[in-house]
Design an enzyme around this catalytic site. Structure first.
Site, PDB file in Angstrom:
ATOM      1  N   GLU A  52       0.871  -1.186   0.001  1.00 23.14           N
ATOM      2  CA  GLU A  52       0.051  -0.065  -0.021  1.00 23.14           C
ATOM      3  C   GLU A  52       0.678   1.260   0.045  1.00 23.14           C
ATOM      4  OE1 GLU A  52      -2.916  -0.112  -0.606  1.00 23.14           O
ATOM      5  OE2 GLU A  52      -3.208  -2.470  -0.510  1.00 23.14           O
ATOM      6  N   GLY A  53       2.064   1.218  -0.765  1.00 21.62           N
ATOM      7  CA  GLY A  53       2.966   2.388  -0.869  1.00 21.62           C
ATOM      8  C   GLY A  53       4.013   1.980   0.182  1.00 21.62           C
TER       9      GLY A  53
END
Length: 578
Positions: free
Chosen positions: A436-437
């Site tokens: 998620e990043g």
């Protein structure tokens, strides 16, 4: 001995006393009828599900893992039954809008729910982890007919969702996505391409899986401005299987019970979500919701590690403590009495309680951003939540892994073997720093996009909003005041350095985020201490909350000086050479 006891009293303390959420709920018509007794009952029921249903599946699920059998993913024993119970209990609909079948409860309660779920069983929680983000994306961007067909099933949990972004050549740089979407005469799309690292891309928990796929329409511009978002279900409305297949499962370091799939779309039928070539705008709604949930994963792992390490240390007898309590026997003492263990155990607990305040505050701001009747308040709350999201994601996951490592040290050699559980927590928690990043990307987002883009004006306003907690004439007020001054000084140094050294912010972004994370802990501990002093029902319990906060200020917060110093110095970096 490895088990999970949801910290319900601490959760209620944060919600009711520290953040004073019930008063905020009364200002929002959607939550005006919600009281703390009702909220507490919701949390108690969630705790029972987490400890009685999910936690017993955690270790066995890790050992069994997922299997790909004749093109279909089989999850570990008990996972599907647990999901059926979760759906029957109405949990997927908790924070969804009543107009689409939701219960309409606050995101704050949903955050507490997901802290408990992850603490008990991270791998299982990966399956519903993207569900709320998918709900928000479709609610905001899908055409009415598409919403009517898919949203009720997603809200109820009858169907699960997957987010299909990553490709072998396109990880953090989504502008390199190659998956194609060709328009069909009936207005649908034929999606063709391959995706990797797709959590829950295939499984046996729900009868359908709704994939949200980043893709390119014909003649789309190159790069991220040419990406569109398509809804691609595993099963089509007529019941037939769509042209998509799981090509393989990743063999991972942890979360073995979560199916991480390589997916292939062979002209799979889908429908556009949002505007053409504006897929990232729609997808970021899902990604931002997912990033808060990943931050809660860090908090959940830290809580699980801390409480099990504490139980073990109170039972494990070894040597004699340096200073022994009056009347103690001459036999060996629990290792919890030894200074090195006391320091570790209290640090873990202090950070967990501080992070809970920060993460729950982010969720509370999301509630205000969506539900407050005043438009100005909504806008301000959204800005606060957006600023806090990368910090919660990166700082909490850092502590989830770091805390699990420190907890393993408490177990000694037993921590390194499977039977005591902590080694699984260490493995499971590590992924949260990556997906998620990555945490490095969160730091760049915080410093480059959300702080320096306007010269730091919004950041300084945010610091001003935290300042009232620093007015107390005690160690907590002084500590927070020092952190606010250090943050302002670091920002000033960056402003001065950036014109002649444009790379400087990129070099120190990680330290800037860590500095802000520690600042938020100082703010949280100050709020905890203030709330604890107001508590009347259990003076000893309240005093322990303040004592833990004081420990955090003395033993954890000094690390912030290292990070702020690095930001201010912005020392140059030589190139990496072979």
């Amino acid at each position: 001995m490895w088990h999970y006891d949801a910290p319900l009293r601490e959760m209620r303390f944060v919600i009711e006393d520290v953040l004073q959420a019930p008063a905020a709920w009364r200002s929002m018509p959607a939550f005006a009828d919600l009281d703390m007794d009702t909220a507490a009952e919701v949390l108690a029921q969630a705790a029972r599900f987490a400890s009685e249903v999910l936690q017993p599946l955690n270790g066995p699920g890790d050992r069994e893992g997922c299997r790909l059998v004749q093109g279909h993913v089989k999850t570990p024993a008990g996972f599907a039954q647990a999901w059926a119970s979760f759906v029957e209990g109405g949990w997927p609909a908790l924070a969804c809008d009543p107009d689409v079948g939701g219960q309409g409860l606050p995101q704050l309660l949903n955050a507490a729910l997901f802290e408990m779920l992850v603490s008990a069983n991270h791998a299982w929680t990966m399956y519903p982890g993207l569900l709320h983000g998918a709900y928000e994306t479709l609610l905001a961007h899908a055409e009415p007919a598409l919403r009517e067909r898919y949203l009720p099933k997603i809200v109820s949990g009858e169907w699960l969702a997957a987010m299909a972004l990553t490709e072998p050549q396109a990880g953090s740089d989504l502008g390199l996505v190659r998956t194609k979407a060709a328009p069909r005469p009936d207005g649908s799309l034929a999606v063709t391409g391959s995706k990797i690292f797709i959590s829950g891309g295939d499984h046996d928990l729900s009868e359908n899986i709704v994939h949200l796929v980043l893709c390119r329409l014909p003649d789309a511009p190159a790069g991220p401005k040419g990406l569109s978002l398509a809804l691609v279900p595993k099963f089509l409305p007529d019941g037939s299987r769509n042209a998509m297949v799981c090509d393989g499962l990743e063999h991972k370091m942890g979360i073995h019970g979560s199916a991480t799939c390589a997916m292939r779309y062979d002209g799979a039928i889908g429908w556009l979500v949002g505007e053409p070539n504006r897929g990232l705008a729609a997808m970021f709604v899902m990604m931002n919701a997912a990033r808060l949930h990943v931050g809660l994963q860090g908090l959940g792992h830290l809580e699980m590690a801390a409480q099990n390490a504490r139980r073990y240390a109170l039972e494990r007898l070894q040597m004699r403590a340096v200073v022994r309590p009056p009347g103690a026997s001459a036999a060996a003492d629990p290792i919890a009495r030894h200074p090195a263990m006391r320091r570790s155990l209290r640090s873990l607990q202090a950070v967990a309680e501080g992070l809970r305040v920060v993460a729950y505050q982010a969720a509370m701001w999301l509630d205000e951003a969506h539900r407050h009747p005043d438009a100005g308040q909504r806008e301000q709350a959204f800005a606060r939540a957006a600023f806090l999201t990368p910090v919660v994601k990166a700082f909490a996951t850092h502590w989830g892994f770091q805390g699990a490592s420190e907890a393993l040290q408490v177990f000694g050699g037993y921590g390194y073997v499977r039977e005591f559980g902590i080694e699984q927590t260490l493995r499971d928690s590590r992924i949260a720093l990556v997906y998620e990043g990555t945490n490095e990307i969160q730091a760049i987002d915080l410093l480059l996009r959300k702080t320096l883009a306007d010269g730091g004006a919004a950041f300084e306003r945010w610091l001003d909003e935290l300042a009232p907690a620093a007015t107390a004439h005690d160690a907590f007020g002084s500590a927070l005041s020092d952190q606010l001054a250090a943050a302002r000084a670091a920002l000033g140094s960056l402003r001065q350095a950036q014109p002649d050294d444009p790379e400087a912010p990129w070099r120190v972004a990680d330290d800037f985020l860590m500095g802000v994370g520690h600042l938020l802990l100082a703010w949280a501990w100050a709020r905890i201490a203030t709330a604890a002093r107001r508590c009347q029902d259990d003076a000893a319990w309240a005093a322990e909350r303040e004592s833990l906060a004081r420990h955090g200020v003395a033993w954890v917060l000094p690390q912030a000086r290292v990070h702020w110093h690095r930001v201010s110095a912005a020392a140059p970096l030589d190139e990496v050479r072979a």
